[in-house]
Design a protein around this motif. Structure first.
Motif, PDB file in Angstrom:
ATOM      1  N   LEU A 144     -85.830  -9.775 -45.974  1.00 52.22           N
ATOM      2  CA  LEU A 144     -86.950  -8.890 -45.663  1.00 52.22           C
ATOM      3  C   LEU A 144     -87.812  -9.537 -44.580  1.00 52.22           C
ATOM      4  O   LEU A 144     -88.057 -10.735 -44.609  1.00 52.22           O
ATOM      5  N   VAL A 168     -83.536  -6.539 -42.916  1.00 52.21           N
ATOM      6  CA  VAL A 168     -84.499  -5.449 -43.085  1.00 52.21           C
ATOM      7  C   VAL A 168     -85.700  -5.762 -42.207  1.00 52.21           C
ATOM      8  O   VAL A 168     -86.363  -6.799 -42.382  1.00 52.21           O
ATOM      9  N   ARG A 170     -88.677  -3.740 -39.074  1.00 50.98           N
ATOM     10  CA  ARG A 170     -89.265  -2.504 -38.576  1.00 50.98           C
ATOM     11  C   ARG A 170     -88.840  -2.236 -37.132  1.00 50.98           C
ATOM     12  O   ARG A 170     -89.217  -2.979 -36.231  1.00 50.98           O
ATOM     13  N   ASP A 188     -83.756  -0.244 -41.272  1.00 51.53           N
ATOM     14  CA  ASP A 188     -85.069  -0.069 -40.657  1.00 51.53           C
ATOM     15  C   ASP A 188     -86.098   0.255 -41.735  1.00 51.53           C
ATOM     16  O   ASP A 188     -86.113   1.358 -42.286  1.00 51.53           O
ATOM     17  N   SER A 189     -86.984  -0.693 -42.025  1.00 50.05           N
ATOM     18  CA  SER A 189     -87.974  -0.484 -43.078  1.00 50.05           C
ATOM     19  C   SER A 189     -89.024   0.537 -42.680  1.00 50.05           C
ATOM     20  O   SER A 189     -89.735   1.061 -43.546  1.00 50.05           O
ATOM     21  N   ASP A 193     -89.056   4.271 -47.680  1.00 54.37           N
ATOM     22  CA  ASP A 193     -89.991   3.689 -48.639  1.00 54.37           C
ATOM     23  C   ASP A 193     -89.230   2.747 -49.566  1.00 54.37           C
ATOM     24  O   ASP A 193     -88.048   2.456 -49.352  1.00 54.37           O
ATOM     25  N   GLY A 194     -89.899   2.262 -50.608  1.00 51.56           N
ATOM     26  CA  GLY A 194     -89.253   1.325 -51.513  1.00 51.56           C
ATOM     27  C   GLY A 194     -88.012   1.897 -52.167  1.00 51.56           C
ATOM     28  O   GLY A 194     -86.975   1.229 -52.256  1.00 51.56           O
ATOM     29  N   LEU A 197     -85.156   1.944 -49.724  1.00 51.13           N
ATOM     30  CA  LEU A 197     -84.555   0.620 -49.513  1.00 51.13           C
ATOM     31  C   LEU A 197     -83.661   0.251 -50.686  1.00 51.13           C
ATOM     32  O   LEU A 197     -82.535  -0.230 -50.493  1.00 51.13           O
ATOM     33  N   ASP A 212     -87.464 -13.014 -49.575  1.00 48.76           N
ATOM     34  CA  ASP A 212     -88.604 -12.095 -49.506  1.00 48.76           C
ATOM     35  C   ASP A 212     -89.822 -12.803 -48.930  1.00 48.76           C
ATOM     36  O   ASP A 212     -90.544 -13.495 -49.640  1.00 48.76           O
ATOM     37  N   LEU A 218     -91.603  -3.258 -50.781  1.00 44.52           N
ATOM     38  CA  LEU A 218     -90.246  -3.595 -50.330  1.00 44.52           C
ATOM     39  C   LEU A 218     -89.676  -4.749 -51.150  1.00 44.52           C
ATOM     40  O   LEU A 218     -88.483  -4.750 -51.489  1.00 44.52           O
ATOM     41  N   SER A 239     -96.920  -8.640 -46.103  1.00 42.95           N
ATOM     42  CA  SER A 239     -97.456  -7.287 -46.239  1.00 42.95           C
ATOM     43  C   SER A 239     -98.900  -7.293 -46.720  1.00 42.95           C
ATOM     44  O   SER A 239     -99.605  -6.290 -46.602  1.00 42.95           O
TER      45      SER A 239
END
Length: 330
Positions: A144, A168, A170, A188-189, A193-194, A197, A212, A218, A239
């Motif tokens: 991520l 993963v 953007r 593509d994040s 949404d969660g 994914l 992570d 995510l 995040s």
């Protein structure tokens, strides 16, 4: 000398003129060429880092430069050596003094800009994946934040360790950088949404290890896509939100949630950190690692570099030249 300092809680760090330091026992003096920026610097600037130095202090966790003096009792690195240092602070300055055992001598082929971007990002991913995550050849690794400072190195090291890497990130541009680093699958994040994914990862067969560095929804979604006996590595929370990891899910699925703080190894297992960095520098010398630096800025534009991290406007690492250099890297 000039240094980028945090002097008061609630006030932004700024460039200041301070006396140049001299090395004490066990220390070396370094003429600093470059300093890498990290997400932890953003937390330090807010007074929110888990290992926050006492005020006032010069920011900058990792640096590269040339040894200019040795303190009492120091046998090396020798005067004139090119070194990188994981210092925890003090790197955003023209000069600094640091514990000699925090320094590693650089390969002749490694530019200072790459060296300043190397220790934290590669060290984090190598120990996290190889030691804490127990990643083995043929396993499926989800990264991520795969185009960020540590995420991109996780893609690169995961691929080198023989994993099937799912990146993963953007946007197409960031995913293409992850692909060049060795990712086999790109998600593509920004387009999911969660739940999306989780479904996409399950559609690829699930994950054995999740790296992570993002957290939030995510992170929680990736956990739900782990295969039995999978490992979820908690690296950071870019995040701004902690992932909600349900304990009953860990139990029922027979999966692990594993915390990892690379800087802590300097205190409780410095030999492990040194061995890891030695292996990584050997890989670099063999041409097996390619540090990605998207921006190089002069010291007076450090605040701009930190803002790039905050806005996620960079890929790989942002590096500050402390010796008068600086440009936007291609």
């Amino acid at each position: 000398m000039r240094a980028f300092r945090l002097t008061e809680t609630g006030m932004p760090p700024a460039l200041a003129e301070i006396p140049a330091p001299s090395p004490g026992p066990g220390q070396i003096a370094v003429r600093i060429a470059a300093c890498g920026l990290n997400f932890a610097d953003l937390l330090m600037a807010k007074g929110q880092y888990q290992d926050q130095p006492d005020l006032p202090f010069t920011m900058g966790m990792e640096l590269a430069g040339t040894v200019t003096a040795l303190g009492a009792g120091v046998a090396g690195p020798a005067f004139g050596s090119r070194v990188a240092v994981f210092s925890g602070q003090g790197g955003l300055a023209e000069q600094g003094v640091f514990d000699a055992d925090r320094a590693v001598v650089l390969p002749d082929s490694m530019p200072f800009e790459q060296a300043a971007a190397f220790l934290v990002a590669y060290g984090t991913s190598h120990l996290a994946l190889a030691r804490r995550g127990r990643l083995t050849r043929g396993e499926r690794l989800v990264v991520l934040g795969a185009a960020g400072g540590v995420g991109l190195t996780a893609v690169e090291i995961g691929a080198r360790l023989g994993a099937e890497v799912i990146a993963v990130a953007r946007g197409a541009d960031k995913l293409d950088i992850a692909r060049q680093a060795g990712a086999r699958h790109l998600l593509d994040s920004a387009a999911m949404d969660g739940d999306g994914l989780r479904d996409a990862l399950r559609g690829l067969g699930g994950a054995d290890v999740v790296y992570d560095a993002v957290g939030g929804d995510l992170g929680a979604a990736a956990l739900r896509a782990l295969r039995p006996e999978g490992r979820h590595l908690l690296i950071g929370f870019a995040s701004g939100d902690l992932p909600r990891l349900a304990a009953n899910h860990l139990l029922v699925k027979n999966v692990d949630a594993i915390g990892f703080y690379w800087g802590g190894y300097a205190g409780f297992a410095p030999g492990v950190m040194r061995d890891s960095l030695a292996a990584l520098l050997d890989w670099y010398g063999q041409g097996g690692l390619r540090p990605h630096v998207s921006h190089v800025l002069p010291l007076e534009r450090t605040a701009e570099g930190l803002d790039m991290l905050h806005r996620r406007a960079s890929t790989g690492k942002v590096v500050i030249r402390c010796d008068g250099g600086g440009h936007i890297a291609s």
